[in-house]
Motif scaffolding. Structure first.
Motif, PDB file in Angstrom:
ATOM      1  N   LEU A 172      68.276 113.657 125.141  1.00  0.00           N
ATOM      2  CA  LEU A 172      68.032 114.571 124.035  1.00  0.00           C
ATOM      3  C   LEU A 172      69.208 115.513 123.839  1.00  0.00           C
ATOM      4  CD1 LEU A 172      66.215 116.064 121.940  1.00  0.00           C
ATOM      5  CD2 LEU A 172      65.331 117.406 123.867  1.00  0.00           C
ATOM      6  N   VAL A 173      69.665 115.613 122.619  1.00  0.00           N
ATOM      7  CA  VAL A 173      70.642 116.622 122.213  1.00  0.00           C
ATOM      8  C   VAL A 173      69.870 117.566 121.306  1.00  0.00           C
ATOM      9  CG1 VAL A 173      72.794 117.056 120.973  1.00  0.00           C
ATOM     10  CG2 VAL A 173      72.531 114.945 122.302  1.00  0.00           C
ATOM     11  N   TYR A 174      69.955 118.872 121.569  1.00  0.00           N
ATOM     12  CA  TYR A 174      69.219 119.811 120.729  1.00  0.00           C
ATOM     13  C   TYR A 174      69.936 121.149 120.663  1.00  0.00           C
ATOM     14  CZ  TYR A 174      66.884 122.645 124.400  1.00  0.00           C
ATOM     15  OH  TYR A 174      66.591 123.514 125.420  1.00  0.00           O
ATOM     16  N   ARG A 175      69.419 122.026 119.833  1.00  0.00           N
ATOM     17  CA  ARG A 175      70.080 123.287 119.554  1.00  0.00           C
ATOM     18  C   ARG A 175      69.762 124.381 120.567  1.00  0.00           C
ATOM     19  NH1 ARG A 175      66.393 126.679 119.212  1.00  0.00           N
ATOM     20  NH2 ARG A 175      64.535 126.333 117.993  1.00  0.00           N
ATOM     21  N   GLY A 176      68.901 124.089 121.489  1.00  0.00           N
ATOM     22  CA  GLY A 176      68.666 125.021 122.580  1.00  0.00           C
ATOM     23  C   GLY A 176      67.396 125.823 122.473  1.00  0.00           C
ATOM     24  N   GLY A 177      67.017 126.374 123.597  1.00  0.00           N
ATOM     25  CA  GLY A 177      65.875 127.260 123.656  1.00  0.00           C
ATOM     26  C   GLY A 177      64.602 126.590 124.137  1.00  0.00           C
ATOM     27  N   SER A 178      63.669 127.441 124.518  1.00  0.00           N
ATOM     28  CA  SER A 178      62.392 126.957 125.039  1.00  0.00           C
ATOM     29  C   SER A 178      61.223 127.421 124.185  1.00  0.00           C
ATOM     30  CB  SER A 178      62.216 127.445 126.481  1.00  0.00           C
ATOM     31  OG  SER A 178      62.229 128.868 126.509  1.00  0.00           O
ATOM     32  N   LEU A 179      61.509 127.937 123.007  1.00  0.00           N
ATOM     33  CA  LEU A 179      60.457 128.466 122.152  1.00  0.00           C
ATOM     34  C   LEU A 179      60.003 127.448 121.120  1.00  0.00           C
ATOM     35  CD1 LEU A 179      62.061 131.975 121.475  1.00  0.00           C
ATOM     36  CD2 LEU A 179      60.486 131.327 123.300  1.00  0.00           C
ATOM     37  N   GLY A 180      58.771 127.591 120.681  1.00  0.00           N
ATOM     38  CA  GLY A 180      58.246 126.812 119.568  1.00  0.00           C
ATOM     39  C   GLY A 180      58.215 125.316 119.813  1.00  0.00           C
ATOM     40  N   LEU A 181      58.276 124.569 118.717  1.00  0.00           N
ATOM     41  CA  LEU A 181      58.173 123.119 118.783  1.00  0.00           C
ATOM     42  C   LEU A 181      59.337 122.488 119.535  1.00  0.00           C
ATOM     43  CD1 LEU A 181      56.941 122.435 115.138  1.00  0.00           C
ATOM     44  CD2 LEU A 181      55.566 122.443 117.236  1.00  0.00           C
ATOM     45  N   ILE A 182      60.546 122.952 119.258  1.00  0.00           N
ATOM     46  CA  ILE A 182      61.714 122.371 119.919  1.00  0.00           C
ATOM     47  C   ILE A 182      61.676 122.627 121.423  1.00  0.00           C
ATOM     48  CG2 ILE A 182      63.306 124.324 119.558  1.00  0.00           C
ATOM     49  CD1 ILE A 182      64.254 120.606 119.294  1.00  0.00           C
ATOM     50  N   GLY A 183      61.213 123.793 121.813  1.00  0.00           N
ATOM     51  CA  GLY A 183      61.081 124.103 123.233  1.00  0.00           C
ATOM     52  C   GLY A 183      60.044 123.239 123.915  1.00  0.00           C
ATOM     53  N   CYS A 184      58.917 123.046 123.243  1.00  0.00           N
ATOM     54  CA  CYS A 184      57.845 122.204 123.772  1.00  0.00           C
ATOM     55  C   CYS A 184      58.344 120.774 123.973  1.00  0.00           C
ATOM     56  CB  CYS A 184      56.659 122.244 122.803  1.00  0.00           C
ATOM     57  SG  CYS A 184      55.268 121.233 123.306  1.00  0.00           S
ATOM     58  N   MET A 185      59.013 120.238 122.965  1.00  0.00           N
ATOM     59  CA  MET A 185      59.505 118.868 123.037  1.00  0.00           C
ATOM     60  C   MET A 185      60.562 118.704 124.125  1.00  0.00           C
ATOM     61  SD  MET A 185      61.910 116.397 121.124  1.00  0.00           S
ATOM     62  CE  MET A 185      62.940 117.771 121.169  1.00  0.00           C
ATOM     63  N   SER A 186      61.489 119.654 124.219  1.00  0.00           N
ATOM     64  CA  SER A 186      62.548 119.545 125.223  1.00  0.00           C
ATOM     65  C   SER A 186      61.988 119.639 126.642  1.00  0.00           C
ATOM     66  CB  SER A 186      63.627 120.608 124.998  1.00  0.00           C
ATOM     67  OG  SER A 186      63.112 121.907 125.157  1.00  0.00           O
ATOM     68  N   LYS A 187      60.974 120.461 126.846  1.00  0.00           N
ATOM     69  CA  LYS A 187      60.357 120.564 128.174  1.00  0.00           C
ATOM     70  C   LYS A 187      59.688 119.251 128.569  1.00  0.00           C
ATOM     71  CE  LYS A 187      59.338 125.452 127.655  1.00  0.00           C
ATOM     72  NZ  LYS A 187      58.241 126.405 127.423  1.00  0.00           N
ATOM     73  N   VAL A 188      58.939 118.654 127.637  1.00  0.00           N
ATOM     74  CA  VAL A 188      58.255 117.394 127.943  1.00  0.00           C
ATOM     75  C   VAL A 188      59.269 116.288 128.227  1.00  0.00           C
ATOM     76  CG1 VAL A 188      56.760 115.587 126.973  1.00  0.00           C
ATOM     77  CG2 VAL A 188      56.148 117.996 126.692  1.00  0.00           C
ATOM     78  N   ALA A 189      60.316 116.193 127.417  1.00  0.00           N
ATOM     79  CA  ALA A 189      61.354 115.179 127.634  1.00  0.00           C
ATOM     80  C   ALA A 189      62.029 115.389 128.991  1.00  0.00           C
ATOM     81  CB  ALA A 189      62.383 115.221 126.514  1.00  0.00           C
ATOM     82  N   ASN A 190      62.337 116.633 129.311  1.00  0.00           N
ATOM     83  CA  ASN A 190      62.977 116.968 130.583  1.00  0.00           C
ATOM     84  C   ASN A 190      62.074 116.618 131.766  1.00  0.00           C
ATOM     85  OD1 ASN A 190      65.187 118.224 132.090  1.00  0.00           O
ATOM     86  ND2 ASN A 190      63.736 119.860 132.495  1.00  0.00           N
ATOM     87  N   GLU A 191      60.801 116.985 131.667  1.00  0.00           N
ATOM     88  CA  GLU A 191      59.850 116.683 132.739  1.00  0.00           C
ATOM     89  C   GLU A 191      59.693 115.178 132.938  1.00  0.00           C
ATOM     90  OE1 GLU A 191      56.381 118.808 131.474  1.00  0.00           O
ATOM     91  OE2 GLU A 191      57.250 120.754 131.988  1.00  0.00           O
ATOM     92  N   GLY A 192      59.882 114.412 131.860  1.00  0.00           N
ATOM     93  CA  GLY A 192      59.766 112.961 131.946  1.00  0.00           C
ATOM     94  C   GLY A 192      61.030 112.274 132.433  1.00  0.00           C
ATOM     95  N   GLY A 193      62.105 113.025 132.605  1.00  0.00           N
ATOM     96  CA  GLY A 193      63.331 112.466 133.155  1.00  0.00           C
ATOM     97  C   GLY A 193      64.488 112.302 132.191  1.00  0.00           C
ATOM     98  N   SER A 194      64.311 112.695 130.926  1.00  0.00           N
ATOM     99  CA  SER A 194      65.434 112.610 129.985  1.00  0.00           C
ATOM    100  C   SER A 194      66.508 113.620 130.358  1.00  0.00           C
ATOM    101  CB  SER A 194      64.978 112.923 128.557  1.00  0.00           C
ATOM    102  OG  SER A 194      64.276 111.858 128.000  1.00  0.00           O
ATOM    103  N   GLN A 195      67.755 113.231 130.146  1.00  0.00           N
ATOM    104  CA  GLN A 195      68.838 114.195 130.263  1.00  0.00           C
ATOM    105  C   GLN A 195      68.849 115.001 128.973  1.00  0.00           C
ATOM    106  OE1 GLN A 195      72.566 112.356 131.254  1.00  0.00           O
ATOM    107  NE2 GLN A 195      71.699 111.282 132.993  1.00  0.00           N
ATOM    108  N   ILE A 196      69.082 116.294 129.099  1.00  0.00           N
ATOM    109  CA  ILE A 196      69.022 117.193 127.954  1.00  0.00           C
ATOM    110  C   ILE A 196      70.362 117.895 127.802  1.00  0.00           C
ATOM    111  CG2 ILE A 196      67.761 119.099 126.888  1.00  0.00           C
ATOM    112  CD1 ILE A 196      65.880 116.810 127.657  1.00  0.00           C
ATOM    113  N   LEU A 197      70.867 117.919 126.578  1.00  0.00           N
ATOM    114  CA  LEU A 197      72.085 118.664 126.265  1.00  0.00           C
ATOM    115  C   LEU A 197      71.763 119.681 125.182  1.00  0.00           C
ATOM    116  CD1 LEU A 197      75.116 119.249 126.456  1.00  0.00           C
ATOM    117  CD2 LEU A 197      75.481 117.404 124.778  1.00  0.00           C
TER     118      LEU A 197
END
Length: 120
Positions: A44-69
C-alpha cells in the motif's frame, strides 16, 4: 491486446477520506480492501495518517502483512494532525512532490470516497 498477459500489481496507491464518512458501509469497504491487499501481498502506498477511512484501511492492510509506504509533506508530518503513521514514512517537501512520489511508487490507483484534494 494479448489476453494471456498476466501483469501483477505489487504496489497500489489508495486515496480515501481522513474522516469516517457519512455512510457506515464505507468503513466496512475499506476494511475489506485492506484485507484483500494483504491477502494478495500487495503493498500500500498512501498519504499517511491513522485517522478516518484511510487510517482504518492502512491498519488492516498492515496487520495482514502488507508493506505500507506513507508519503507525507514535512509540514503535515510535523504538525500532528494526521494521527500516527502506519508503515514506512517518506517525508517530502511539498504536495506536488507527494503526487510525483505516489506516481513513482504505485502500479495502480484506487480512489474511494474522499475530499476535494483527490479531484485535483
Amino acid at each position: 491486446m494479448d489476453k494471456t498477459s498476466s501483469h501483477r500489481f505489487t504496489n497500489i496507491c489508495v486515496f480515501c477520506g481522513s474522516s469516517s464518512g457519512k455512510d457506515e458501509g464505507f468503513e466496512e469497504t475499506v476494511k475489506n480492501l485492506g484485507k484483500v491487499l494483504a491477502e494478495k501481498r500487495i503493498h500500500l502506498v498512501y498519504r499517511g495518517g491513522s485517522l478516518g477511512l484511510i487510517g482504518c484501511m492502512s491498519k488492516v492492510a498492515n496487520e495482514g502483512g502488507s508493506q505500507i509506504l506513507c508519503i507525507i509533506p514535512k509540514a503535515l508530518a510535523t504538525c500532528g494532525i494526521i494521527g500516527d503513521i502506519v508503515g514506512e514514512e517518506k517525508i517530502i517537501s511539498s504536495m506536488h512532490e507527494r503526487k510525483t512520489e505516489m506516481l513513482d511508487n504505485a502500479d495502480a490507483f484506487i480512489v474511494l470516497p474522499n475530499g476535494l484534494g483527490t479531484l485535483e
